[in-house]
Structure formats: structure tokens, C-alpha cells
Design an enzyme around this catalytic site. Sequence first.
Site, short mmCIF file in Angstrom:
data_model
loop_
_atom_site.label_atom_id
_atom_site.label_comp_id
_atom_site.label_asym_id
_atom_site.label_seq_id
_atom_site.Cartn_x
_atom_site.Cartn_y
_atom_site.Cartn_z
N HIS A 135 -11.40 20.69 22.36
CA HIS A 135 -10.83 20.49 23.70
C HIS A 135 -11.18 19.15 24.33
O HIS A 135 -10.61 18.77 25.36
CB HIS A 135 -11.23 21.65 24.63
CG HIS A 135 -10.12 22.11 25.50
ND1 HIS A 135 -10.07 23.35 26.09
CD2 HIS A 135 -8.98 21.48 25.90
CE1 HIS A 135 -8.96 23.46 26.81
NE2 HIS A 135 -8.29 22.33 26.71
N ASP A 161 -7.94 29.14 29.31
CA ASP A 161 -9.21 28.98 28.59
C ASP A 161 -10.18 30.07 29.05
O ASP A 161 -10.09 30.55 30.18
CB ASP A 161 -9.78 27.59 28.96
CG ASP A 161 -10.82 27.06 27.98
OD1 ASP A 161 -11.56 27.85 27.39
OD2 ASP A 161 -10.89 25.82 27.85
N HIS A 192 -13.19 29.16 29.29
CA HIS A 192 -14.19 28.27 29.91
C HIS A 192 -13.54 27.31 30.89
O HIS A 192 -12.39 26.92 30.71
CB HIS A 192 -14.88 27.44 28.82
CG HIS A 192 -15.44 28.26 27.69
ND1 HIS A 192 -14.70 28.56 26.57
CD2 HIS A 192 -16.65 28.84 27.52
CE1 HIS A 192 -15.43 29.30 25.75
NE2 HIS A 192 -16.62 29.50 26.30
N ASP A 245 -14.66 24.24 31.42
CA ASP A 245 -14.77 22.89 30.86
C ASP A 245 -14.96 21.83 31.94
O ASP A 245 -14.39 20.74 31.89
CB ASP A 245 -13.57 22.57 29.95
CG ASP A 245 -13.55 23.46 28.71
OD1 ASP A 245 -14.56 24.14 28.43
OD2 ASP A 245 -12.51 23.48 28.01
N HIS A 248 -16.62 18.92 24.51
CA HIS A 248 -15.48 19.82 24.75
C HIS A 248 -15.68 20.72 25.98
O HIS A 248 -14.72 21.33 26.42
CB HIS A 248 -15.13 20.66 23.50
CG HIS A 248 -16.05 21.81 23.23
ND1 HIS A 248 -15.69 22.88 22.43
CD2 HIS A 248 -17.32 22.07 23.63
CE1 HIS A 248 -16.70 23.74 22.37
NE2 HIS A 248 -17.69 23.28 23.08
N ASP A 252 -6.32 26.72 25.14
CA ASP A 252 -7.49 26.86 24.27
C ASP A 252 -7.35 28.20 23.54
O ASP A 252 -7.05 29.23 24.18
CB ASP A 252 -8.74 26.83 25.17
CG ASP A 252 -10.07 26.86 24.42
OD1 ASP A 252 -10.18 27.58 23.42
OD2 ASP A 252 -11.01 26.19 24.89
N ASP A 263 -9.48 30.21 22.65
CA ASP A 263 -10.35 31.28 23.18
C ASP A 263 -9.87 31.86 24.51
O ASP A 263 -10.49 32.79 25.04
CB ASP A 263 -11.81 30.83 23.24
CG ASP A 263 -12.10 29.74 24.27
OD1 ASP A 263 -11.47 29.73 25.34
OD2 ASP A 263 -12.99 28.90 24.00
N GLU A 274 -8.81 23.85 19.94
CA GLU A 274 -9.95 24.65 19.52
C GLU A 274 -9.68 25.58 18.33
O GLU A 274 -10.54 26.37 17.96
CB GLU A 274 -10.57 25.45 20.69
CG GLU A 274 -11.17 24.59 21.80
CD GLU A 274 -12.53 24.00 21.46
OE1 GLU A 274 -13.20 24.51 20.55
OE2 GLU A 274 -12.93 23.01 22.11
C1 DIR Z 1 -20.18 25.55 27.41
C2 DIR Z 1 -19.17 26.01 26.37
N1 DIR Z 1 -19.65 25.72 28.74
C3 DIR Z 1 -20.57 24.09 27.18
N2 DIR Z 1 -17.96 25.33 26.58
C4 DIR Z 1 -16.82 25.48 25.85
O1 DIR Z 1 -21.14 23.83 26.13
O2 DIR Z 1 -20.33 23.26 28.03
N3 DIR Z 1 -16.64 26.24 24.87
N4 DIR Z 1 -15.78 24.75 26.19
O3 DIR Z 1 -15.43 26.38 24.28
MN MN Z 2 -11.77 24.73 26.37
MN MN Z 3 -12.87 27.65 25.65
#
Ligand code: DIR
Ligand code: MN
Ligand code: MN
Length: 306
Positions: free
Chosen positions: A96, A123, A125, A127, A140, A226, A228, A271
Site C-alpha cells: 500500500h 482497508d 487499516h 494507514d 505501507h 486493500d 485486507d 497488498e
Molecule cells: C500497522 C499495520 N498499522 C502499521 N498497517 C497496515 O504497521 O502501521 N497493515 N497497513 O496492512
Molecule cells: Mn492498507
Molecule cells: Mn490494510
Amino acid sequence: KTVTLIGIPLEEGSGRGGCAMGPAAYRIAGIASALHELGYAVDDRGDLRPAPASDLPEMAEAKHLPIVGAFTRAIEAETYAAARNGTVPILLGGDHSLSMGSVSGMARHAAEIDRPLYVLWLDAHSDFNAPETSPSGNIHGMPVAFFCGKAEFVPILPADRPFVDPKHVYQIGIRSVDEEERRMIRENAVNVFDMRAVDEEGMGSIVKRILGDVREAGALLHVSLDVDFLDPDVAPGVGTTVPGGATFREAHLIMELLHDSGLVSSLDLVELNPFLDDRGRSARVMVELAASLFGRRILDRPTRGG
Ligand code: DIR
Ligand code: MN
Ligand code: MN
Ligand code: MN
């Protein structure tokens, strides 16, 4: 109507191997022929493979910055050019962090034609980490903060690049947010529809409301999907599965509403990790969803809903 496919074999933003095989998996799953059958001219630009940027430092807070930053620059330029030429760029990821480039490229194009850019972020998340807040150092987890101008570490893109207004970012499906990140999305007033909102209000009503805002603003809409976002039972081929994700039917409904709206200017598919996938199932689901976004439908409908 032309779509431009841009392969992004990038996995260094994700902290594990596999996403670099994503573009190959999408091509094997038939992304180009699916779009071609829907009546689009498909311009496949192949895969971008920039050399690491020697002016960007290695740092623990933003891992693999020289390579991720080099991709950001190449993707920004390629996405901008594709949009500028009147085509719809589709980024085949790749992790991502590629959205730092794609959204920034679309922001440059939108600014030039004097229209706002809105972003729909599908998503698990948010991000919205910055190097200072990220618990992992994986880039990402930072692209939204980056294109909103809230995670400027070492200069990657020109200082005068246009940012996306965080109030023009709409996130759906969110169910994993880090502590500091939570504060960031609240302070910046990102529009977050978490899974509870989806359960309480329903996917259709949320998406129609968002599309109403985009239309009223006369904006371009960049969609970032994404893997996920989907429930792990639907799409296991991703490194950061989170239980309780969108069903295939919910995702499919979003895609059909997006198509009906005619508002989508650009798309990221990100992703996908073919190394973790189950016989190509997740790749095929993503291609199926992209086809729906570009107009594949089950039956004709009375004409546009809103
Ligand atoms: C977590 C995981 N918030 C990080 N982030 C993501 O590592 O910043 N996982 N985007 O897909
Ligand atoms: Mn993402
Ligand atoms: Mn994600
Ligand atoms: Mn506004």
C-alpha cells in the site's frame, strides 16, 4: 475509454516478501481481458522498476525508504501522465505504500484541472501513521498521512506538491488502528466508517452518502482497495488479515455503486500477496471486483441510482 495498467512490484513497504508478485498474479487472473471485454482499450505499461534513490537515507522509522521513495516518484509521474492523457490509471500492487505515488500523481492532475481530489480508502487499516508514530516502521502504514502532508519525513516529492485535504478522505472497513494513529485521524478529521458503522448503517447507505459528497464537490475520486478490506475467508492472500472484514457481497455492492456514479478517476489494487494466497483465489476476487467497478453487471438496471 482507455484504462492504463501500471504494475508495481513493490513489497519493501510491507515488512515481508510476496507483494512484489502481485502484478504477475493480476495478469494471470485476467485483469486485462476482463477490462477489454467490458469495452475498454487497455494500455498495459508493464511493471515499474526504479533503482533505489541515492538521495534518500535508510532509517529505522521508515524502512527501505530509498526503494519506497524511488517507487513513489516513478508512480507519481506515471499515474499523473496516464490521467493527464485522459485514461483511468489502475495500479496493480504491490504493497500500500504505492498509494503515496498514485494519489500524489492524481492530486497533481486534479490541481491542474482545478478540481478537488477525493479518496475512498477501502482497508482494515487507516494507514495514517507517520515515521514518528509508526510502531512497525513499515511505510505501507503511512500513505494516507503522506498524501495529506502529515508525514513528510525526508523530501520525496517536490515541496510544492498538492496535498489531499484529510476531510476529503473517506475510509470504510476500518478495524485496526494504532494508538497514535487514532489521534492523528481524529485531529485531521478523516471520515472513518469503521466496521461497526457498516453493520449499523449498511454499506449501501454509507457509499451513497459518500458519492453524493463527491458529486456535489465536483471532485475526482481515487479508489484504493486493500485486499485486507475483505474478510480473510473471502481473500486470504494478504500479509495483514484482520477478522471481521467486508463480505464479497458488500464489496461487490460498493463496486457497482461506484460504477453507476461515473465518478471514479483512478484505482489502486494493493497488498495482494500471492505467496500467501489459496490457489489464486484472492487475485481472482480482486479482478472480479475491479471488473464490477468498470461495469460488469449481472442484470441491466433501470439507470443510475444515486
Ligand atoms: C500497522 C499495520 N498499522 C502499521 N498497517 C497496515 O504497521 O502501521 N497493515 N497497513 O496492512
Ligand atoms: Mn492498507
Ligand atoms: Mn490494510
Ligand atoms: Mn471540503
